[in-house]
Design a protein around this motif. Structure first.
Motif, PDB file in Angstrom:
ATOM      1  N   GLY A 175       0.803  -1.215   0.000  1.00  0.00           N
ATOM      2  CA  GLY A 175       0.000   0.000   0.000  1.00  0.00           C
ATOM      3  C   GLY A 175       0.834   1.261   0.000  1.00  0.00           C
ATOM      4  O   GLY A 175       0.497   2.240  -0.679  1.00  0.00           O
ATOM      5  N   VAL A 176       1.928   1.246   0.758  1.00  0.00           N
ATOM      6  CA  VAL A 176       2.813   2.409   0.797  1.00  0.00           C
ATOM      7  C   VAL A 176       3.412   2.673  -0.583  1.00  0.00           C
ATOM      8  O   VAL A 176       3.403   3.800  -1.087  1.00  0.00           O
ATOM      9  CB  VAL A 176       3.927   2.205   1.832  1.00  0.00           C
ATOM     10  N   VAL A 177       3.934   1.615  -1.195  1.00  0.00           N
ATOM     11  CA  VAL A 177       4.536   1.780  -2.521  1.00  0.00           C
ATOM     12  C   VAL A 177       3.460   2.085  -3.552  1.00  0.00           C
ATOM     13  O   VAL A 177       3.684   2.853  -4.494  1.00  0.00           O
ATOM     14  CB  VAL A 177       5.329   0.521  -2.918  1.00  0.00           C
ATOM     15  N   GLY A 178       2.277   1.496  -3.377  1.00  0.00           N
ATOM     16  CA  GLY A 178       1.186   1.783  -4.291  1.00  0.00           C
ATOM     17  C   GLY A 178       0.755   3.235  -4.246  1.00  0.00           C
ATOM     18  O   GLY A 178       0.435   3.835  -5.278  1.00  0.00           O
ATOM     19  N   GLY A 179       0.751   3.822  -3.047  1.00  0.00           N
ATOM     20  CA  GLY A 179       0.430   5.240  -2.935  1.00  0.00           C
ATOM     21  C   GLY A 179       1.436   6.102  -3.677  1.00  0.00           C
ATOM     22  O   GLY A 179       1.073   7.070  -4.355  1.00  0.00           O
ATOM     23  N   ALA A 180       2.707   5.738  -3.552  1.00  0.00           N
ATOM     24  CA  ALA A 180       3.747   6.461  -4.286  1.00  0.00           C
ATOM     25  C   ALA A 180       3.589   6.256  -5.790  1.00  0.00           C
ATOM     26  O   ALA A 180       3.799   7.186  -6.586  1.00  0.00           O
ATOM     27  CB  ALA A 180       5.128   5.985  -3.835  1.00  0.00           C
ATOM     28  N   ALA A 181       3.181   5.038  -6.174  1.00  0.00           N
ATOM     29  CA  ALA A 181       3.009   4.733  -7.597  1.00  0.00           C
ATOM     30  C   ALA A 181       1.885   5.553  -8.209  1.00  0.00           C
ATOM     31  O   ALA A 181       1.942   5.912  -9.395  1.00  0.00           O
ATOM     32  CB  ALA A 181       2.740   3.249  -7.781  1.00  0.00           C
ATOM     33  N   ILE A 182       0.853   5.846  -7.422  1.00  0.00           N
ATOM     34  CA  ILE A 182      -0.230   6.701  -7.924  1.00  0.00           C
ATOM     35  C   ILE A 182       0.319   8.079  -8.290  1.00  0.00           C
ATOM     36  O   ILE A 182       0.023   8.625  -9.362  1.00  0.00           O
ATOM     37  CB  ILE A 182      -1.346   6.838  -6.882  1.00  0.00           C
TER      38      ILE A 182
END
Length: 213
Positions: A175-182
């Motif tokens: 989720g943390v990396v996914g937020g950055a990916a957004i």
């Protein structure tokens, strides 16, 4: 030696004879990175209970895809004789290869949660810092300078975030990396569309200079 960076259109007659603004060679790799990031972000948002085994393959996709986009960018830059980034010319290829190797190691070797976090955070941190330094060096001088800076900062924070939520499990880590990916995906998508539009506009200005007067 001083850094030599072409104007966006590639400068002199040599750039004109190619009939292509330098941004024509930049928007494709930028779009690829955006697509990879947005796919990864979508998966992490809607995947409620990812297992470690599946999660590491999803992370590997993100790392390898980001690395491939950087290598793709390097190949595009290599064919531009009118673009000279000096000693920093091969940096996109360097962190691109690191991304790819990190993705492979994450998928194959990260058999435990702490190894998953270790490999992913180290790769994201190293590549993020490298891209940040590259962006700071060419911010305002090269069309991708600001994007490199932003992506570098976001990637470094993603690496730090993974370490901080390591005890919360795979969902939190992704989720943390996914937020950055957004953030990366949206900004890179906007950048790709802007580069493509500006490149076409510059080409039209050259073929019909009277319309810009």
């Amino acid at each position: 030696m001083p850094q030599q960076i072409s104007a966006p259109h590639g400068g002199q007659d040599r750039g004109r004879s190619r009939g292509a603004d330098v941004r024509h060679d930049l928007w494709g790799p930028t779009l690829l990175r955006a697509v990879v990031a947005l796919i990864f972000a979508a998966v992490t948002v809607f995947w409620q209970e990812p297992s470690l085994g599946a999660g590491r393959w999803v992370m590997a996709f993100f790392l390898v895809g980001t690395g491939v986009s950087a290598i793709f960018l390097q190949l595009r830059l290599n064919r531009r004789e009118d673009v000279d980034l000096g000693p920093s010319r091969n940096i996109p290829q360097s962190y691109g290869v690191l991304y790819v190797l990190g993705g492979v190691l994450t998928a194959v070797v990260a058999s435990s949660d702490w190894l998953f976090v270790l490999f992913s955070a180290v790769i994201l941190g190293l590549c993020g810092i490298t891209e940040l330094v590259l962006g700071m060096r060419f911010r305002g001088q090269f069309p991708l300078g600001r994007d490199w800076t932003l992506c570098g900062v976001v990637t470094v924070f993603a690496a730090m975030g993974m370490v901080l939520v390591e005890t919360l499990g795979t969902k939190a880590e992704l989720g943390v990396v996914g937020g950055a990916a957004i953030i990366v995906g949206v900004t890179q998508l906007i950048a790709a569309l802007s580069l493509r539009h500006d490149a076409r506009a510059a080409d039209k200005a050259l073929t019909d200079p009277g319309r810009t007067a």
